[in-house]
Design a protein around this motif. Structure first.
Motif, PDB file in Angstrom:
ATOM      1  N   LEU A 166       0.829  -1.204   0.000  1.00 13.25           N
ATOM      2  CA  LEU A 166       0.000   0.000   0.000  1.00 13.25           C
ATOM      3  C   LEU A 166       0.865   1.256   0.000  1.00 13.25           C
ATOM      4  N   LEU A 167       1.856   1.303   0.886  1.00 22.67           N
ATOM      5  CA  LEU A 167       2.709   2.489   0.993  1.00 22.67           C
ATOM      6  C   LEU A 167       3.464   2.755  -0.302  1.00 22.67           C
ATOM      7  N   LYS A 168       3.924   1.698  -0.941  1.00 25.22           N
ATOM      8  CA  LYS A 168       4.642   1.839  -2.213  1.00 25.22           C
ATOM      9  C   LYS A 168       3.719   2.413  -3.279  1.00 25.22           C
ATOM     10  N   LYS A 169       2.466   1.972  -3.281  1.00 22.26           N
ATOM     11  CA  LYS A 169       1.521   2.400  -4.306  1.00 22.26           C
ATOM     12  C   LYS A 169       1.144   3.878  -4.162  1.00 22.26           C
ATOM     13  N   ILE A 170       1.032   4.371  -2.939  1.00 17.19           N
ATOM     14  CA  ILE A 170       0.558   5.749  -2.741  1.00 17.19           C
ATOM     15  C   ILE A 170       1.698   6.756  -2.552  1.00 17.19           C
ATOM     16  N   LYS A 171       2.920   6.263  -2.522  1.00 13.91           N
ATOM     17  CA  LYS A 171       4.068   7.150  -2.289  1.00 13.91           C
ATOM     18  C   LYS A 171       4.186   8.214  -3.390  1.00 13.91           C
ATOM     19  N   GLY A 172       4.319   9.458  -2.971  1.00 16.57           N
ATOM     20  CA  GLY A 172       4.579  10.548  -3.903  1.00 16.57           C
ATOM     21  C   GLY A 172       3.386  11.057  -4.682  1.00 16.57           C
ATOM     22  N   LEU A 173       2.181  10.575  -4.381  1.00 14.49           N
ATOM     23  CA  LEU A 173       1.006  11.047  -5.123  1.00 14.49           C
ATOM     24  C   LEU A 173       0.680  12.489  -4.729  1.00 14.49           C
ATOM     25  N   SER A 174       0.292  13.270  -5.720  1.00 14.15           N
ATOM     26  CA  SER A 174      -0.066  14.673  -5.481  1.00 14.15           C
ATOM     27  C   SER A 174      -1.489  14.752  -4.930  1.00 14.15           C
ATOM     28  N   GLU A 175      -1.881  15.953  -4.490  1.00 15.11           N
ATOM     29  CA  GLU A 175      -3.238  16.154  -3.997  1.00 15.11           C
ATOM     30  C   GLU A 175      -4.258  15.842  -5.079  1.00 15.11           C
ATOM     31  N   ALA A 176      -3.934  16.263  -6.303  1.00 21.01           N
ATOM     32  CA  ALA A 176      -4.854  16.012  -7.422  1.00 21.01           C
ATOM     33  C   ALA A 176      -5.013  14.517  -7.663  1.00 21.01           C
ATOM     34  N   LEU A 218      -4.444  12.080  -5.418  1.00 20.80           N
ATOM     35  CA  LEU A 218      -5.088  11.476  -4.249  1.00 20.80           C
ATOM     36  C   LEU A 218      -6.601  11.679  -4.262  1.00 20.80           C
ATOM     37  N   ASN A 219      -7.048  12.795  -4.806  1.00 17.25           N
ATOM     38  CA  ASN A 219      -8.470  13.141  -4.739  1.00 17.25           C
ATOM     39  C   ASN A 219      -9.237  12.908  -6.040  1.00 17.25           C
ATOM     40  N   PHE A 220      -8.565  12.374  -7.040  1.00 18.34           N
ATOM     41  CA  PHE A 220      -9.228  12.087  -8.315  1.00 18.34           C
ATOM     42  C   PHE A 220     -10.290  11.002  -8.145  1.00 18.34           C
ATOM     43  N   LYS A 221     -11.460  11.235  -8.777  1.00 18.28           N
ATOM     44  CA  LYS A 221     -12.531  10.243  -8.775  1.00 18.28           C
ATOM     45  C   LYS A 221     -12.916   9.924 -10.213  1.00 18.28           C
ATOM     46  N   ALA A 222     -13.030   8.641 -10.497  1.00 17.63           N
ATOM     47  CA  ALA A 222     -13.409   8.232 -11.852  1.00 17.63           C
ATOM     48  C   ALA A 222     -14.854   8.613 -12.149  1.00 17.63           C
ATOM     49  N   SER A 223     -15.678   8.701 -11.105  1.00 19.13           N
ATOM     50  CA  SER A 223     -17.075   9.114 -11.236  1.00 19.13           C
ATOM     51  C   SER A 223     -17.498   9.723  -9.893  1.00 19.13           C
ATOM     52  N   SER A 229     -12.021   7.993  -4.181  1.00 18.28           N
ATOM     53  CA  SER A 229     -10.695   8.442  -4.610  1.00 18.28           C
ATOM     54  C   SER A 229      -9.642   7.573  -3.925  1.00 18.28           C
ATOM     55  N   VAL A 230      -8.381   7.758  -4.303  1.00 18.98           N
ATOM     56  CA  VAL A 230      -7.277   7.051  -3.645  1.00 18.98           C
ATOM     57  C   VAL A 230      -7.267   7.390  -2.158  1.00 18.98           C
ATOM     58  N   GLU A 235      -5.053   0.760  -7.501  1.00 19.53           N
ATOM     59  CA  GLU A 235      -4.413   0.524  -8.802  1.00 19.53           C
ATOM     60  C   GLU A 235      -5.401   0.734  -9.941  1.00 19.53           C
ATOM     61  N   GLU A 236      -6.653   0.319  -9.726  1.00 22.92           N
ATOM     62  CA  GLU A 236      -7.687   0.501 -10.744  1.00 22.92           C
ATOM     63  C   GLU A 236      -7.951   1.986 -10.974  1.00 22.92           C
ATOM     64  N   ILE A 237      -7.998   2.745  -9.886  1.00 23.53           N
ATOM     65  CA  ILE A 237      -8.216   4.198 -10.000  1.00 23.53           C
ATOM     66  C   ILE A 237      -7.079   4.844 -10.779  1.00 23.53           C
ATOM     67  N   MET A 238      -5.857   4.437 -10.442  1.00 25.66           N
ATOM     68  CA  MET A 238      -4.683   5.035 -11.078  1.00 25.66           C
ATOM     69  C   MET A 238      -4.525   4.637 -12.539  1.00 25.66           C
ATOM     70  N   SER A 239      -5.183   3.565 -12.942  1.00 25.29           N
ATOM     71  CA  SER A 239      -5.109   3.136 -14.343  1.00 25.29           C
ATOM     72  C   SER A 239      -6.155   3.808 -15.223  1.00 25.29           C
ATOM     73  N   ASN A 240      -7.023   4.606 -14.592  1.00 30.40           N
ATOM     74  CA  ASN A 240      -8.053   5.323 -15.348  1.00 30.40           C
ATOM     75  C   ASN A 240      -7.372   6.311 -16.311  1.00 30.40           C
ATOM     76  N   LYS A 241      -7.903   6.400 -17.505  1.00 29.41           N
ATOM     77  CA  LYS A 241      -7.294   7.247 -18.530  1.00 29.41           C
ATOM     78  C   LYS A 241      -7.281   8.727 -18.154  1.00 29.41           C
ATOM     79  N   ASN A 242      -8.174   9.115 -17.235  1.00 25.87           N
ATOM     80  CA  ASN A 242      -8.241  10.522 -16.825  1.00 25.87           C
ATOM     81  C   ASN A 242      -7.465  10.802 -15.533  1.00 25.87           C
TER      82      ASN A 242
END
Length: 201
Positions: free
Chosen positions: A42-52, A54-59, A64-65, A190-197
């Motif tokens: 988990l820590l490896k996956k979220i390391k260094g993510l920006s506010e944008a 972290l808070n991105f929602k696919a819908s 969000s992350v 991981e699914e959220i981060m793979s979203n094209k947007n």
């Protein structure tokens, strides 16, 4: 002569003392390994993510992350509550024969993301920790406590059970469930981060 008598009495008393229970080495290694592995993932996956990011929602209705991480942090405490509740019931080894789920199957069920489960209200993210940083801190603190518990407990977790949606789990399996739950939502991240947007930065 008295010393010899006292020595014999001491040996007799020790023989009648209940043996310490706790987790055997295999169960301890299973729980500690999975809890350590999944927290690092988990820590490896979220390391260094920006506010944008972290808070991105696919819908609008999706998480969000940051919300996934908060859900993991909340669940780390809430699911351990099921362990504590199970320990309040008497040891019942007869339930073992009724339990058909294995330790591996606990992991497999949780990691199967095709089975969607709606989180109860008490498990839903609400910003209770104040910030993402504090959320991660709360998760790590409770995960550390849970690992320490697995290492030090004298409770016979294999003799206590709780009924979950997919089967009857013993105490060790509940601890495995905690680890698997965090990995389940790491997969969701991981699914959220793979979203094209998903934001590039």
């Amino acid at each position: 002569m008295k010393k010899a008598v006292y020595g014999v009495l001491a040996l007799l008393l020790l023989s009648f003392m209940p043996a310490k229970q706790g987790l055997n080495n295999a169960d301890k290694e299973l729980v500690v390994t999975e809890m350590t592995r999944t927290s690092k993932k988990l820590l490896k996956k979220i390391k260094g993510l920006s506010e944008a990011q972290l808070n991105f929602k696919a819908s609008p209705e999706s998480w969000s992350v940051a919300e996934c991480v908060e859900h993991i942090a909340i669940s780390e405490t809430n699911i351990f509550g099921a362990v504590e509740k199970a320990l309040k019931t008497p040891v019942d080894t007869s339930k073992k024969s009724k339990s058909t789920i294995t330790d591996d199957e606990v992991m497999n069920v949780m990691l199967n993301r095709t089975n969607k489960i709606k989180a109860p209200e008490t498990f839903k993210p609400s910003g209770k920790f104040g910030s993402h940083k504090e959320t991660v801190k709360a998760f790590l603190s409770k995960r550390k406590e849970n690992i320490k518990y697995a290492k030090k407990t004298k409770n016979n977790l294999r003799g206590h059970y709780a009924q979950m949606a997919f089967g009857t789990l013993d105490g060790v399996q509940l601890m495995v469930f905690i680890a698997a739950h965090s990995e389940r939502h790491t997969l969701q991240i991981e699914e959220i981060m793979s979203n094209k947007n998903f934001p590039n930065k």
